[in-house]
Design a protein around this motif. Structure first.
Motif, PDB file in Angstrom:
ATOM      1  N   GLN A   1     -51.127 -80.828  52.844  1.00  0.00           N
ATOM      2  CA  GLN A   1     -50.108 -81.300  51.919  1.00  0.00           C
ATOM      3  C   GLN A   1     -49.262 -80.156  51.360  1.00  0.00           C
ATOM      4  O   GLN A   1     -48.078 -80.332  51.094  1.00  0.00           O
ATOM      5  CB  GLN A   1     -50.756 -82.050  50.744  1.00  0.00           C
ATOM      6  CG  GLN A   1     -51.373 -83.393  51.106  1.00  0.00           C
ATOM      7  CD  GLN A   1     -52.693 -83.266  51.831  1.00  0.00           C
ATOM      8  OE1 GLN A   1     -53.502 -82.421  51.492  1.00  0.00           O
ATOM      9  NE2 GLN A   1     -52.902 -84.089  52.840  1.00  0.00           N
TER      10      GLN A   1
ATOM     11  N   ASN B   1     -62.019 -97.438  62.339  1.00  0.00           N
ATOM     12  CA  ASN B   1     -61.389 -97.322  61.023  1.00  0.00           C
ATOM     13  C   ASN B   1     -62.317 -97.706  59.872  1.00  0.00           C
ATOM     14  O   ASN B   1     -61.865 -98.050  58.796  1.00  0.00           O
ATOM     15  CB  ASN B   1     -60.126 -98.190  60.951  1.00  0.00           C
ATOM     16  CG  ASN B   1     -59.246 -97.792  59.778  1.00  0.00           C
ATOM     17  OD1 ASN B   1     -59.189 -96.630  59.404  1.00  0.00           O
ATOM     18  ND2 ASN B   1     -58.564 -98.763  59.192  1.00  0.00           N
TER      19      ASN B   1
ATOM     20  N   THR C   1     -63.825 -88.230  63.953  1.00  0.00           N
ATOM     21  CA  THR C   1     -63.077 -89.443  64.270  1.00  0.00           C
ATOM     22  C   THR C   1     -62.483 -89.288  65.665  1.00  0.00           C
ATOM     23  O   THR C   1     -62.511 -88.199  66.255  1.00  0.00           O
ATOM     24  CB  THR C   1     -61.932 -89.700  63.275  1.00  0.00           C
ATOM     25  OG1 THR C   1     -60.910 -88.706  63.475  1.00  0.00           O
ATOM     26  CG2 THR C   1     -62.413 -89.656  61.842  1.00  0.00           C
TER      27      THR C   1
ATOM     28  N   GLY D   1     -54.571 -92.823  65.036  1.00  0.00           N
ATOM     29  CA  GLY D   1     -54.225 -92.769  63.626  1.00  0.00           C
ATOM     30  C   GLY D   1     -53.690 -91.410  63.215  1.00  0.00           C
ATOM     31  O   GLY D   1     -53.642 -90.454  63.997  1.00  0.00           O
ATOM     32  N   GLU D   2     -53.276 -91.303  61.938  1.00  0.00           N
ATOM     33  CA  GLU D   2     -52.725 -90.066  61.405  1.00  0.00           C
ATOM     34  C   GLU D   2     -53.822 -89.018  61.226  1.00  0.00           C
ATOM     35  O   GLU D   2     -54.940 -89.332  60.812  1.00  0.00           O
ATOM     36  CB  GLU D   2     -52.048 -90.328  60.062  1.00  0.00           C
ATOM     37  CG  GLU D   2     -50.821 -91.234  60.131  1.00  0.00           C
ATOM     38  CD  GLU D   2     -49.657 -90.553  60.848  1.00  0.00           C
ATOM     39  OE1 GLU D   2     -49.657 -89.309  60.920  1.00  0.00           O
ATOM     40  OE2 GLU D   2     -48.757 -91.264  61.329  1.00  0.00           O
TER      41      GLU D   2
ATOM     42  N   TYR E   1     -55.204 -88.802  57.624  1.00  0.00           N
ATOM     43  CA  TYR E   1     -56.074 -89.937  57.306  1.00  0.00           C
ATOM     44  C   TYR E   1     -57.433 -89.781  57.981  1.00  0.00           C
ATOM     45  O   TYR E   1     -58.481 -90.045  57.384  1.00  0.00           O
ATOM     46  CB  TYR E   1     -55.419 -91.241  57.751  1.00  0.00           C
ATOM     47  CG  TYR E   1     -56.302 -92.447  57.557  1.00  0.00           C
ATOM     48  CD1 TYR E   1     -56.433 -93.044  56.309  1.00  0.00           C
ATOM     49  CD2 TYR E   1     -57.023 -92.981  58.621  1.00  0.00           C
ATOM     50  CE1 TYR E   1     -57.252 -94.142  56.121  1.00  0.00           C
ATOM     51  CE2 TYR E   1     -57.858 -94.075  58.446  1.00  0.00           C
ATOM     52  CZ  TYR E   1     -57.964 -94.654  57.194  1.00  0.00           C
ATOM     53  OH  TYR E   1     -58.801 -95.728  57.009  1.00  0.00           O
ATOM     54  N   ASN E   2     -57.432 -89.352  59.236  1.00  0.00           N
ATOM     55  CA  ASN E   2     -58.696 -89.160  59.951  1.00  0.00           C
ATOM     56  C   ASN E   2     -59.553 -88.080  59.304  1.00  0.00           C
ATOM     57  O   ASN E   2     -60.785 -88.173  59.296  1.00  0.00           O
ATOM     58  CB  ASN E   2     -58.431 -88.815  61.415  1.00  0.00           C
ATOM     59  CG  ASN E   2     -57.986 -90.028  62.214  1.00  0.00           C
ATOM     60  OD1 ASN E   2     -58.233 -91.162  61.824  1.00  0.00           O
ATOM     61  ND2 ASN E   2     -57.324 -89.793  63.334  1.00  0.00           N
ATOM     62  N   GLN E   3     -58.905 -87.061  58.745  1.00  0.00           N
ATOM     63  CA  GLN E   3     -59.658 -86.026  58.048  1.00  0.00           C
ATOM     64  C   GLN E   3     -60.376 -86.614  56.838  1.00  0.00           C
ATOM     65  O   GLN E   3     -61.562 -86.365  56.613  1.00  0.00           O
ATOM     66  CB  GLN E   3     -58.726 -84.899  57.614  1.00  0.00           C
ATOM     67  CG  GLN E   3     -59.398 -83.764  56.854  1.00  0.00           C
ATOM     68  CD  GLN E   3     -60.420 -83.051  57.707  1.00  0.00           C
ATOM     69  OE1 GLN E   3     -60.123 -82.630  58.823  1.00  0.00           O
ATOM     70  NE2 GLN E   3     -61.643 -82.912  57.205  1.00  0.00           N
ATOM     71  N   ARG E   4     -59.646 -87.410  56.049  1.00  0.00           N
ATOM     72  CA  ARG E   4     -60.274 -88.034  54.874  1.00  0.00           C
ATOM     73  C   ARG E   4     -61.388 -88.998  55.284  1.00  0.00           C
ATOM     74  O   ARG E   4     -62.431 -89.073  54.630  1.00  0.00           O
ATOM     75  CB  ARG E   4     -59.213 -88.777  54.054  1.00  0.00           C
ATOM     76  CG  ARG E   4     -58.182 -87.876  53.396  1.00  0.00           C
ATOM     77  CD  ARG E   4     -57.372 -88.634  52.353  1.00  0.00           C
ATOM     78  NE  ARG E   4     -56.658 -89.760  52.921  1.00  0.00           N
ATOM     79  CZ  ARG E   4     -55.434 -89.680  53.451  1.00  0.00           C
ATOM     80  NH1 ARG E   4     -54.793 -88.520  53.478  1.00  0.00           N
ATOM     81  NH2 ARG E   4     -54.843 -90.759  53.930  1.00  0.00           N
ATOM     82  N   LEU E   5     -61.162 -89.731  56.361  1.00  0.00           N
ATOM     83  CA  LEU E   5     -62.154 -90.699  56.828  1.00  0.00           C
ATOM     84  C   LEU E   5     -63.438 -90.002  57.259  1.00  0.00           C
ATOM     85  O   LEU E   5     -64.546 -90.433  56.924  1.00  0.00           O
ATOM     86  CB  LEU E   5     -61.571 -91.519  57.979  1.00  0.00           C
ATOM     87  CG  LEU E   5     -62.440 -92.650  58.533  1.00  0.00           C
ATOM     88  CD1 LEU E   5     -62.706 -93.692  57.464  1.00  0.00           C
ATOM     89  CD2 LEU E   5     -61.764 -93.282  59.752  1.00  0.00           C
TER      90      LEU E   5
END
Length: 649
Positions: free
Chosen positions: A458, A543, A575, A579-580, A583-587
């Protein structure tokens, strides 16, 4: 958040509120070198471990494990402050460490309770670190506690209450403490007699705080209170001070940089891996034939097939990327046929799915049924087949428009369903019963040096690191863009057996500014002796992170009992590439953290607490993902958390 974390958080917020509501008066006299006073506080005590033998006359029918309570603390104190920064402190006081344990149920279905009233005289010398511009200070030091009360109270329904003293109590315990305080002057600035009111908070970890020399009880304490201090200063000569003019400076977004060294484990490890077998067979577009990558036997070969033959699949790399493990999966129909042959009462349902229609989906299922009937001679009445347009669970979601080719390939499949525990297991809600594999890991992920830049995706355009050894030699690595980056320790060490390195982060932020951070790490080339460990994998639906609840029993009853005191547990979340990336990092982070919480709870309930966790999410990073992402089964296996249990020397 645990109870101790919640209380610590509330106390810290309250303490900081006092700090920011207070303003320091400008001194008209010098500050005292010596301060004397008293303090009063509340001890928030937390018990963990196990106790059952209260004394030689009383052994409770059910052990107690956890407890908490609030007890008083009071002390006489002295402080030595030769300057505004460094100083020393000494507290001698009464230290109440009692608590009420969580209630248990005796075998007679009788509720039972236990209250400890342990108390001590504590001696706590500390090093004091203050600041020239604020009244905030920190302190840390050892703690010596001499027991003065061993009492307990035990109650059990249908039994008389018992008050007594714990046996085998250590008369003296040695531990440590660390904390912070804030001195609020309450005397006039020009008074030579100084009075200070000081709120403080301190943390006393369980290290060394084992009150008894039997069983495994330990105490952690968070102390919050107020100290009243007195000292005598002298008149100071105050010169005229120039007026300071505030100058606005631009705010620069900051980042947090951490470095984690490798665990103290050899780079080669023999692993007994419990490998989950997907209960799905994926079909190629336009064909109802079982794809050639699946291992199909002749009738004669099937007669001699035994899944134990698959145990010695090898894993040549530390990430686990191995054709051997996929070979186990590609024998899924042979494993299924062998298990149905060994368990004549077991029945299955083959649920085909295809976006081309139910006829295609049913043809997929019939192909598998035909193989099991003709090759393994399974009675066809034990196998039912069905076809549908969508798989359950489906990788596609209504309204989705991205990566439909990959998702469509995942839904062109046959799911194997059964209520027989000899075929499928509860863990994961439908996985085939795992197969045991003996593998070898070289340079596993936990042997890497891990660089972590918080929120890099970010805030940071790109970042790199410099590693400087003791002779001033600099190695440059990067640039990188993700939140995490691992490097093998041997890459940094080169030919050196060990070394201390200064690690410098060089980050270019999105707002055009740059950030430089420094830290250090000690690296040691390990003994090349081959060790052994255990590996478990859990696989998630597309997901989904919440499906970890389906593994609670598996993690608690199968994985956790293998973790001994002193072991290191590495938990890596992964993951697939759909997907993004952010997002995959957070997942993957969420999956790994949820797994750790379940295992931590299980080992804490069994009285083991000296276990180190190395937990991280690695997202879709192709460099460390367990498998490739070309085939649907590879992507399924990449939606995983891998748990390695390592006994570190």
């Amino acid at each position: 958040m645990s109870l101790i974390d919640k209380i610590s958080h509330k106390l810290t917020i309250s303490f900081l509120t006092v700090i920011f509501m207070s303003t320091a008066a400008m001194a008209q006299t010098t500050q005292p070198v010596w301060w004397f006073g008293v303090s009063g506080a509340a001890n928030f005590n937390f018990y963990t471990g196990t106790t059952q033998r209260l004394n030689n006359a009383l052994i409770t029918p059910t052990p107690f494990h956890k407890g908490n309570g609030v007890r008083p603390y009071a002390s006489l104190l002295v402080e030595y402050r030769p300057g505004p920064v460094w100083g020393a402190m000494l507290n001698v006081g009464y230290d109440g460490l009692g608590a009420k344990f969580d209630g248990v149920e005796a075998p007679c279905n009788c509720p039972a309770d236990l209250t400890s009233e342990l108390s001590y005289v504590s001696i706590e010398p500390s090093l004091r670190l203050g600041f020239a511009t604020t009244s905030l200070y920190f302190f840390a030091g050892p703690s010596i506690a001499i027991n003065v009360n061993k009492g307990f109270a035990y109650t059990q329904l249908k039994q008389p209450n018992t008050n007594g003293d714990f046996s085998s109590v250590q008369n003296t315990i040695f531990s440590g403490q660390v904390g912070a305080g804030f001195d609020i002057p309450v005397s006039a600035p020009n008074s030579e007699s100084k009075v200070s009111l000081s709120p403080f908070i301190s943390y006393h970890p369980y290290f060394g705080q084992d009150p008894r020399n039997i069983e495994s009880l330990s105490i952690t304490t968070v102390r919050a209170g107020l100290a009243l201090k007195f000292g005598k200063g002298h008149r100071a000569v105050v010169k005229d001070q120039p007026v300071a003019v505030a100058v606005a400076t631009p705010v620069v977004s900051d980042v947090t940089f951490t470095v984690r060294g490798p665990i103290n484990a050899p780079p080669v490890r023999r692993v007994s891996e419990t490998f989950p077998v997907l209960n799905a067979v994926f079909f190629d577009d336009g064909s109802a034939a079982i794809p050639g990558r699946y291992v199909l036997l002749t009738k004669e070969q099937a007669t001699n097939f035994n899944e134990n033959q698959l145990q010695n699949a090898q894993s040549p790399s530390g990430t686990g990327r191995s054709a051997g493990q996929l070979t186990v999966y590609y024998n899924v129909l042979n494993i299924l046929g062998g298990r149905m042959r060994a368990n004549p009462a077991a029945v299955i349902s083959l649920e085909g799915s295809s976006a081309q229609g139910t006829r295609d989906a049913l043809a997929f299922a019939e192909s598998i049924k035909l193989y099991l009937v003709t090759v393994f001679e399974i009675d066809g009445s034990r196998i039912t087949t069905h076809g549908s347009l969508r798989a359950h669970p489906s990788s596609e979601h209504p309204g989705g428009t991205r990566e439909l080719v990959l998702l469509g390939a995942e839904n062109r499949r046959v799911d194997i369903e059964s209520k027989s525990p000899e075929l499928l297991v509860e863990a994961g809600g439908g996985m085939m019963k795992p197969v045991q594999i003996n593998t070898t890991q070289e340079n596993p992920l936990d042997f890497e040096v891990l660089f972590n830049v918080d929120s890099a995706q970010q805030k940071v355009k790109s970042w790199s690191v410099n590693a400087t050894d003791e002779r001033g030699n600099v190695q440059h690595f990067g640039p990188f863009t993700g939140n995490q980056q691992g490097l093998p320790a041997a890459t940094i060490l080169g030919d050196s057996p060990s070394g201390d390195y200064k690690i410098t982060l060089l980050a270019d932020l999105n707002n055009g500014s740059t950030v430089t951070k420094e830290t250090s790490v000690h690296l040691l080339r390990p003994d090349p002796t081959v060790t052994s460990g255990f590996r478990y994998s859990i696989v998630f639906d597309y997901n989904k992170a919440e499906s970890i609840a389906q593994y609670d029993k598996f993690l608690t009853t199968v994985v956790a009992p293998l973790i001994i005191d002193g072991a290191t547990v590495t938990i890596n979340g992964h993951t697939d590439i759909i997907g993004e990336e952010a997002y995959n990092q957070r997942l993957s982070d969420e999956r790994a953290q949820q797994t750790q919480k379940i295992i931590e709870r299980a080992i804490a309930n069994s009285g083991r607490d000296h276990v180190k966790f190395e937990t991280r999410g690695l997202g879709e990073d192709a460099a460390v993902s367990p498998f490739d992402n070309n085939l649907p089964e590879e992507r399924f296996y990449n939606r995983t958390v891998i748990i390695d249990i390592v006994s570190v020397k």
